[in-house]
Every structure is written in structure tokens, then in C-alpha cells.
Design an enzyme around this catalytic site. Structure first.
Site, PDB file in Angstrom:
ATOM      1  CE  LYS A 106      -3.775  -2.418   2.395  1.00 17.32           C
ATOM      2  NZ  LYS A 106      -4.788  -2.336   3.471  1.00 17.32           N
ATOM      3  CE1 TYR A 132      -9.226  -2.920   0.440  1.00 15.80           C
ATOM      4  CE2 TYR A 132      -8.627  -0.797  -0.516  1.00 15.80           C
ATOM      5  CZ  TYR A 132      -8.285  -1.934   0.204  1.00 15.80           C
ATOM      6  OH  TYR A 132      -7.010  -2.082   0.695  1.00 15.80           O
ATOM      7  CG  ASN A 154      -3.282  -2.647   6.823  1.00 20.66           C
ATOM      8  OD1 ASN A 154      -3.151  -2.207   5.680  1.00 20.66           O
ATOM      9  ND2 ASN A 154      -4.284  -3.428   7.167  1.00 20.66           N
ATOM     10  CG  HIS A 208      -5.082  -6.282  -0.250  1.00 20.79           C
ATOM     11  ND1 HIS A 208      -6.264  -6.387   0.443  1.00 20.79           N
ATOM     12  CD2 HIS A 208      -5.222  -7.046  -1.359  1.00 20.79           C
ATOM     13  CE1 HIS A 208      -7.091  -7.188  -0.240  1.00 20.79           C
ATOM     14  NE2 HIS A 208      -6.474  -7.596  -1.336  1.00 20.79           N
ATOM     15  CD  GLU A 264      -8.408  -9.168  -3.855  1.00 19.31           C
ATOM     16  OE1 GLU A 264      -7.251  -9.569  -3.594  1.00 19.31           O
ATOM     17  OE2 GLU A 264      -9.246  -8.901  -2.975  1.00 19.31           O
TER      18      GLU A 264
HETATM   19  P1  CMP Z   1      -7.162  -4.905   3.547  1.00 22.11           P
HETATM   20  O1  CMP Z   1      -6.640  -6.282   3.768  1.00 22.11           O
HETATM   21  O2  CMP Z   1      -6.578  -4.105   2.444  1.00 22.11           O
HETATM   22  O3  CMP Z   1      -8.744  -4.993   3.321  1.00 22.11           O
HETATM   23  C1  CMP Z   1      -9.664  -4.089   3.858  1.00 22.11           C
HETATM   24  C2  CMP Z   1      -8.992  -2.992   4.616  1.00 22.11           C
HETATM   25  O4  CMP Z   1      -9.843  -2.211   5.394  1.00 22.11           O
HETATM   26  C3  CMP Z   1      -8.026  -3.592   5.599  1.00 22.11           C
HETATM   27  O5  CMP Z   1      -6.919  -4.076   4.896  1.00 22.11           O
HETATM   28  C4  CMP Z   1      -7.775  -2.436   6.546  1.00 22.11           C
HETATM   29  O6  CMP Z   1      -6.657  -1.667   6.163  1.00 22.11           O
HETATM   30  C5  CMP Z   1      -9.036  -1.600   6.380  1.00 22.11           C
HETATM   31  N1  CMP Z   1      -9.789  -1.557   7.620  1.00 22.11           N
HETATM   32  C6  CMP Z   1     -10.349  -2.577   8.267  1.00 22.11           C
HETATM   33  N2  CMP Z   1     -10.976  -2.137   9.354  1.00 22.11           N
HETATM   34  C7  CMP Z   1     -10.809  -0.799   9.402  1.00 22.11           C
HETATM   35  C8  CMP Z   1     -11.208   0.230  10.272  1.00 22.11           C
HETATM   36  N3  CMP Z   1     -11.937  -0.055  11.365  1.00 22.11           N
HETATM   37  N4  CMP Z   1     -10.845   1.493   9.992  1.00 22.11           N
HETATM   38  C9  CMP Z   1     -10.126   1.763   8.886  1.00 22.11           C
HETATM   39  N5  CMP Z   1      -9.703   0.835   8.009  1.00 22.11           N
HETATM   40  C10 CMP Z   1     -10.040  -0.430   8.272  1.00 22.11           C
END
Ligand code: CMP
Length: 137
Positions: free
Chosen positions: A10, A50, A113, A116, A127
Site C-alpha cells: 500500500k 474494495y 497497514n 494487502h 483481484e
Molecule cells: P485490507 O486487507 O486491504 O482490506 C480491507 C482494509 O480495510 C483492511 O486491509 C484495513 O486496512 C481496512 N480496515 C479494516 N478495518 C478498518 C477500520 N476499522 N478502519 C479503517 N480501516 C479499516
């Protein structure tokens, strides 16, 4: 079974220059790189990627974040790679991601984070075709 999965560093991970480390971890594990590109994510692609989170309160924030700078999108192939990649990534919640995992080593928030990875064979197929179409090695 031999599988393919979609993995994306990311914008926070690209900015912090951990792309090389992440590629290294997948190579060391024995997985094979089948596709890779650094791209600025168009809003429509972010929303499509998403789509399952469209009704969540953090959807707007998610799309803003993923379009905030270039991401490094990849396809990795290998035995059980979908599940093993998720384990290498670590848990989404920072207080649950173990040291030694990618998120456990690099991330302290749930939204920024670093990485993904597809969560199932169906997501991996969706995807990979969304991000790479037919353009794989
Ligand atoms: P990802 O695996 O990319 O898939 C969905 C994303 O939503 C996840 O990683 C997180 O980065 C994001 N996400 C999940 N829960 C929250 C939250 N409570 N607030 C903000 N982002 C979130």
C-alpha cells in the site's frame, strides 16, 4: 495445490521503502513472482477492489488512502500461497499482528497497514483479473 494470489504494498509501504523487503520475504519462502507493477490507483479501480466494504463507515477513508500515492501490485504463485501469504502478512488489527510478520514488523494502525493480500481463492481470482487482466508471466 499450486495457487496464485494478489499482493499489494500500500502507499504507506511504498513511501517507507519496504517493497524490497516484502519481495525478499516472498522469494525466500519459495514463491514465484508472476506479475508486478508500481501504479497510481484510479479511483474506480480502488472502489472496485474494495467493493465488498462499500457499506462500511471506513470505505471513504480506505479509498482515499489507497489512492494517496503509488502502490506496488504483485501476483505470487506457489503451494498454498493464498493462506501462507496471509500468515506472512499478519493480522489486520495491530494489537493482534505478531512480530516477525510483515504488519507485526511495520504497522501500528489498522488503516495504514502496509500490505494487502487476497483472503480466499475466489478473491484471488477476482483481484488478479481486476489488477492484471491477462498480463501475467
Ligand atoms: P485490507 O486487507 O486491504 O482490506 C480491507 C482494509 O480495510 C483492511 O486491509 C484495513 O486496512 C481496512 N480496515 C479494516 N478495518 C478498518 C477500520 N476499522 N478502519 C479503517 N480501516 C479499516
Amino acid at each position: 495445490a499450486i495457487e496464485k494470489t494478489f499482493i499489494m504494498v500500500k502507499p504507506d509501504g511504498v513511501k517507507r521503502q519496504v517493497v524490497g523487503d516484502i519481495i525478499d520475504r516472498f522469494e525466500r519462502r519459495g514463491f514465484e513472482l508472476k506479475g508486478a507493477k508500481l501504479i497510481n490507483v484510479p479511483r474506480e479501480l480502488a472502489e472496485e477492489h474494495y467493493a465488498e466494504h462499500k457499506e462500511r463507515p471506513f470505505f471513504g477513508e480506505l479509498v482515499e488512502f489507497i489512492t494517496s500515492g503509488p502502490v506496488f501490485a504483485m501476483v505470487w504463485e506457489g503451494e498454498n500461497v493464498i493462506k501462507l501469504a496471509r500468515i506472512m502478512m499478519g493480522a489486520t488489527k495491530p494489537e493482534e499482528s505478531q512480530p516477525g510478520t510483515i504488519r507485526g514488523d511495520y504497522a501500528v494502525t489498522i488503516s495504514e497497514n502496509v500490505i494487502h493480500g487476497s483472503d480466499s481463492p475466489a478473491s484471488a481470482e477476482r483481484e488478479i483479473s481486476l489488477w492484471f487482466g491477462e498480463g501475467l508471466a
